[in-house]
Design an enzyme around this catalytic site. Structure first.
Site, PDB file in Angstrom:
ATOM      1  N   ASP A 248       0.842  -1.202   0.000  1.00  0.00           N
ATOM      2  CA  ASP A 248       0.000   0.000   0.000  1.00  0.00           C
ATOM      3  C   ASP A 248       0.878   1.255   0.000  1.00  0.00           C
ATOM      4  O   ASP A 248       0.370   2.376  -0.031  1.00  0.00           O
ATOM      5  CB  ASP A 248      -1.019  -0.010   1.148  1.00  0.00           C
TER       6      ASP A 248
ATOM      7  N   LYS B 291      -1.378  -9.336   2.836  1.00  0.00           N
ATOM      8  CA  LYS B 291      -0.628  -8.890   4.019  1.00  0.00           C
ATOM      9  C   LYS B 291      -1.517  -7.938   4.823  1.00  0.00           C
ATOM     10  O   LYS B 291      -2.226  -7.115   4.245  1.00  0.00           O
ATOM     11  CB  LYS B 291       0.674  -8.190   3.618  1.00  0.00           C
TER      12      LYS B 291
ATOM     13  N   GLU C 119      -1.613  -5.502   8.684  1.00  0.00           N
ATOM     14  CA  GLU C 119      -0.797  -4.878   9.733  1.00  0.00           C
ATOM     15  C   GLU C 119      -1.454  -5.065  11.097  1.00  0.00           C
ATOM     16  O   GLU C 119      -2.644  -4.772  11.259  1.00  0.00           O
ATOM     17  CB  GLU C 119      -0.626  -3.379   9.441  1.00  0.00           C
TER      18      GLU C 119
ATOM     19  N   GLU D 249       9.038  -4.179  10.619  1.00  0.00           N
ATOM     20  CA  GLU D 249       9.512  -2.896  10.070  1.00  0.00           C
ATOM     21  C   GLU D 249      10.063  -2.004  11.170  1.00  0.00           C
ATOM     22  O   GLU D 249       9.406  -1.764  12.195  1.00  0.00           O
ATOM     23  CB  GLU D 249       8.346  -2.193   9.335  1.00  0.00           C
TER      24      GLU D 249
HETATM   25  O1  KIV Z   1       3.615  -1.123   1.609  1.00  0.00           O
HETATM   26  C1  KIV Z   1       4.800  -1.483   1.667  1.00  0.00           C
HETATM   27  O2  KIV Z   1       5.619  -1.197   0.785  1.00  0.00           O
HETATM   28  C2  KIV Z   1       5.224  -2.275   2.818  1.00  0.00           C
HETATM   29  C3  KIV Z   1       6.687  -2.563   2.961  1.00  0.00           C
HETATM   30  C4  KIV Z   1       7.384  -1.363   3.444  1.00  0.00           C
HETATM   31  C5  KIV Z   1       6.939  -3.748   3.814  1.00  0.00           C
HETATM   32  O3  KIV Z   1       4.412  -2.670   3.620  1.00  0.00           O
END
Ligand code: KIV
Length: 273
Positions: free
Chosen positions: A53, A122, A124, A191
């Protein structure tokens, strides 16, 4: 030789990634948001492509990752998947499409998988999104977790500084990593956290741990492709290694083209019909 020139390309799967961790082979991951860049990154042989994102910042020019929509993420993911022959493609579920409502989380994950053809999603967060993670996994969709600095919560943190330096936050991060593994996540991104904490997490969980600003003792590394290629120039955190200076080269190409047009050098006879 680029991977795409080889006749027998073997696709990366969650199983391949787990085997890489088991035998201590580091995993490479880069972002991509469009067909052309994804084709280059895949041909170069990267193991995982993340349709992050971060497209909200890099492609759309927003200050944060919050504004990007599910439809926009699916558009980027669809373009990436069309180019990829080998890498495992993971797509971020955007802010507001999975937190607090596991039915919506499942609907969002299914839309991403069905409409883009990507291989995993993915999300968070840890314990607070447990229900959503479990619901998505129950549909057979592989889930990658993301802990530490989670940009979708930037207004809660207030800054992009290193996370989990204090004991309480570090302990919660370890608990969250173990919880995500127990739920069935196939991998985790960490991160911007201290390298010693990331090492501890990678030792405590058996799934692959991919770091960005999390030091060398994790199972793989991820960078935003526009940052490592030197296309974006204003973002220079300590963890970023820049492998090219494409912005300078691209600017020069644009200036040379303008010069050639103005001076009537382009197009010449061979470039005309
Ligand atoms: O959105 C993204 O690019 C990420 C990376 C920084 C892991 O989540």
């Amino acid at each position: 030789m680029s991977i795409h020139q080889s006749s027998n390309i073997k696709r990366i799967t969650t199983h391949t990634l787990q085997e890489m961790k088991n035998r201590g082979e580091k995993i490479s991951m880069l972002t991509a948001y469009d067909f052309s860049m994804a084709g280059i990154v895949d041909a170069g042989g990267v193991d995982i492509i993340l349709v992050g994102d971060s497209a909200s910042n890099v492609m759309a020019g927003h200050e944060t990752t919050l504004p990007i929509t599910l439809d926009q993420m699916i558009y980027h993911a669809t373009s990436v998947v069309r180019a990829v022959k080998r890498a495992f493609v993971v797509v971020d579920i955007p802010f507001g499409s999975y937190q607090g409502n596991s039915s919506e989380a499942l609907r969002s994950a299914i839309r991403i998988m069905k409409e883009s053809g990507a291989h995993a999603v993915k999300v968070e967060g840890g314990a607070e999104i447990r229900e959503s993670v479990v619901r998505i996994l129950s549909a057979g969709v592989p889930v990658m977790g993301h802990l530490g600095l989670t940009p979708q919560s930037i207004y809660k943190f207030g800054t992009y500084t290193v996370r989990a330096k204090e004991d309480a936050e570090a302990q919660k991060l370890i608990e969250d990593a173990k919880l995500l593994e127990e739920c069935g996540c196939f991998s985790l991104v960490l991160e911007k956290i201290p390298a010693s904490l990331a090492k501890k997490v990678a030792e405590k969980v058996s799934i692959p741990v991919i770091g960005i600003g999390a030091g060398p003792d994790v199972d793989g590394q991820v960078l935003v492709v526009h940052d490592m290629m030197g296309i974006t120039q204003e973002f220079k955190p300590r963890f970023l290694r820049q492998y090219a200076d494409l912005r300078t080269q691209m600017l020069k190409a644009v200036e040379d083209y303008i010069d050639d047009v103005k001076s009537r050098d382009f197009p010449n006879e061979k470039e005309s019909y």
